[in-house]
Design a protein around this motif. Structure first.
Motif, PDB file in Angstrom:
ATOM      1  N   LEU A 172       5.583 -49.496   1.679  1.00 32.58           N
ATOM      2  CA  LEU A 172       4.593 -48.516   2.129  1.00 32.58           C
ATOM      3  C   LEU A 172       5.227 -47.235   2.672  1.00 32.58           C
ATOM      4  N   ILE A 173       5.977 -46.527   1.858  1.00 29.55           N
ATOM      5  CA  ILE A 173       6.593 -45.290   2.326  1.00 29.55           C
ATOM      6  C   ILE A 173       5.706 -44.081   2.096  1.00 29.55           C
ATOM      7  N   ALA A 174       4.639 -44.227   1.340  1.00 29.42           N
ATOM      8  CA  ALA A 174       3.744 -43.096   1.087  1.00 29.42           C
ATOM      9  C   ALA A 174       3.017 -42.671   2.359  1.00 29.42           C
ATOM     10  N   ALA A 175       3.001 -43.502   3.381  1.00 31.91           N
ATOM     11  CA  ALA A 175       2.339 -43.171   4.632  1.00 31.91           C
ATOM     12  C   ALA A 175       3.254 -42.434   5.607  1.00 31.91           C
ATOM     13  N   TRP A 195       4.915 -36.594   4.393  1.00 29.28           N
ATOM     14  CA  TRP A 195       4.024 -36.272   3.284  1.00 29.28           C
ATOM     15  C   TRP A 195       2.745 -35.580   3.725  1.00 29.28           C
ATOM     16  N   GLY A 196       2.355 -35.714   4.968  1.00 25.26           N
ATOM     17  CA  GLY A 196       1.098 -35.117   5.411  1.00 25.26           C
ATOM     18  C   GLY A 196      -0.094 -35.959   4.996  1.00 25.26           C
ATOM     19  N   PRO A 197      -1.300 -35.498   5.313  1.00 26.68           N
ATOM     20  CA  PRO A 197      -2.499 -36.308   5.069  1.00 26.68           C
ATOM     21  C   PRO A 197      -2.836 -36.514   3.594  1.00 26.68           C
ATOM     22  N   GLU A 198      -2.356 -35.649   2.723  1.00 23.68           N
ATOM     23  CA  GLU A 198      -2.697 -35.774   1.303  1.00 23.68           C
ATOM     24  C   GLU A 198      -1.732 -36.654   0.529  1.00 23.68           C
ATOM     25  N   GLY A 199      -0.657 -37.053   1.145  1.00 21.37           N
ATOM     26  CA  GLY A 199       0.311 -37.904   0.475  1.00 21.37           C
ATOM     27  C   GLY A 199       1.241 -37.098  -0.416  1.00 21.37           C
ATOM     28  N   PRO A 200       2.198 -37.781  -1.027  1.00 14.00           N
ATOM     29  CA  PRO A 200       3.195 -37.086  -1.840  1.00 14.00           C
ATOM     30  C   PRO A 200       2.652 -36.673  -3.206  1.00 14.00           C
ATOM     31  N   SER A 201       3.140 -35.553  -3.681  1.00 14.36           N
ATOM     32  CA  SER A 201       2.818 -35.171  -5.060  1.00 14.36           C
ATOM     33  C   SER A 201       3.726 -35.982  -5.986  1.00 14.36           C
ATOM     34  N   PRO A 202       3.350 -36.130  -7.248  1.00 11.22           N
ATOM     35  CA  PRO A 202       4.224 -36.858  -8.170  1.00 11.22           C
ATOM     36  C   PRO A 202       5.626 -36.248  -8.259  1.00 11.22           C
ATOM     37  N   ALA A 203       5.723 -34.927  -8.248  1.00 12.73           N
ATOM     38  CA  ALA A 203       7.039 -34.281  -8.333  1.00 12.73           C
ATOM     39  C   ALA A 203       7.872 -34.585  -7.087  1.00 12.73           C
ATOM     40  N   ALA A 204       7.240 -34.590  -5.924  1.00 12.26           N
ATOM     41  CA  ALA A 204       7.965 -34.890  -4.688  1.00 12.26           C
ATOM     42  C   ALA A 204       8.447 -36.336  -4.680  1.00 12.26           C
TER      43      ALA A 204
END
Length: 70
Positions: A40-43, A47-56
């Motif tokens: 669960l690293i997307a949290a 990344w901020g509230p919108e989460g990571p972009s695919p490129a990031a």
């Protein structure tokens, strides 16, 4: 090695993500809950509230791959 454009704890979490994912393919007795929690690293606050972009996410993965090789 150049300093990655990500916080150190996030880059380290991505390396741990690879390890946890590998453990899930060959689970130890007692379940997989601990390994799943490490995925669960997307949290991460970076990344901020919108989460990571695919490129990031791809850039972070490449950073972690380089770190694992060094």
């Amino acid at each position: 090695m150049a300093t990655p454009p990500f916080p150190r704890d996030l880059a380290t979490a991505q390396v741990a993500w690879y390890d946890a994912y590998r453990q899930l393919t060959d689970p130890a007795p007692g379940g997989t809950a601990a390994a799943r929690r490490r995925l669960l690293i997307a949290a991460h606050p970076y990344w901020g509230p919108e989460g990571p972009s695919p490129a990031a996410r791809m850039a972070l993965r490449e950073c972690a791959r380089r770190e694992r090789r060094s």
